[in-house]
Enzyme design. Sequence first.
Site, PDB file in Angstrom:
ATOM      1  CG  ASP A  13     -55.602  27.969-109.359  1.00  0.00           C
ATOM      2  OD1 ASP A  13     -54.839  28.560-108.562  1.00  0.00           O
ATOM      3  OD2 ASP A  13     -55.191  27.152-110.196  1.00  0.00           O
ATOM      4  CE  LYS A  87     -52.177  26.665-109.060  1.00  0.00           C
ATOM      5  NZ  LYS A  87     -52.514  26.672-110.498  1.00  0.00           N
ATOM      6  CB  CYS A 120     -54.976  23.762-110.531  1.00  0.00           C
ATOM      7  SG  CYS A 120     -54.305  24.540-112.033  1.00  0.00           S
TER       8      CYS A 120
END
Length: 198
Positions: A13, A87, A120
């Site tokens: 991310d 995701k 995350c």
Amino acid sequence: MQLDDTAVLISIDVQQGFDLRPFGPRNNPDMEAHALALLAAWRTARRPVVVVRHDSVHPDSPLAPGTPGNALKRGFEPQPGEPLVTKHVNSAFIGTDLESRLRAAGVRQVVLFGISTDMCVSTTARMAANLGFDLVVVGDACYTWRQPTPDGALLDGETIHRAHLTTLNSEFGRVVRTAQVIEALSPLAHAAVGPGTA
């Protein structure tokens, strides 16, 4: 440290949206520099990379698909042959083919970095360890930001960052620095510097 010969580097991310909205003061301003150095060394060693991107299901999120913030930061895009895993929740293993990809490739060790340390990255790291992978987290290639506590106080990003890295290192795997991984990628160069030659 030693790297397993099956080790895969997973970038989590590293997206523009984290710079486009005020998430609060962040820690580790050198995260991107460390992460780019890590990626460069890993790719030079011709080891596999997986890039993870968060496609938020919330339309007002800075990480929603179709918005500028969904894009990966410059330098963190997958290169040819490197898979992009998308995701929708904190863990990169939920609702994706990440685990099956790793199993099919015979991966035993995963090396993680990205945003954010406590969300995350931490969630993916804990699941990776629970799934049986040998876990390595590159702590200085992650960051997080200041957040409110349940009782209304504010906890600074560095404290949150260090707390999560501490528990990951205590229970789930190893937390290392970028320089340690880069050194481990160059065993022949390191071995060439014997006693009395430094």
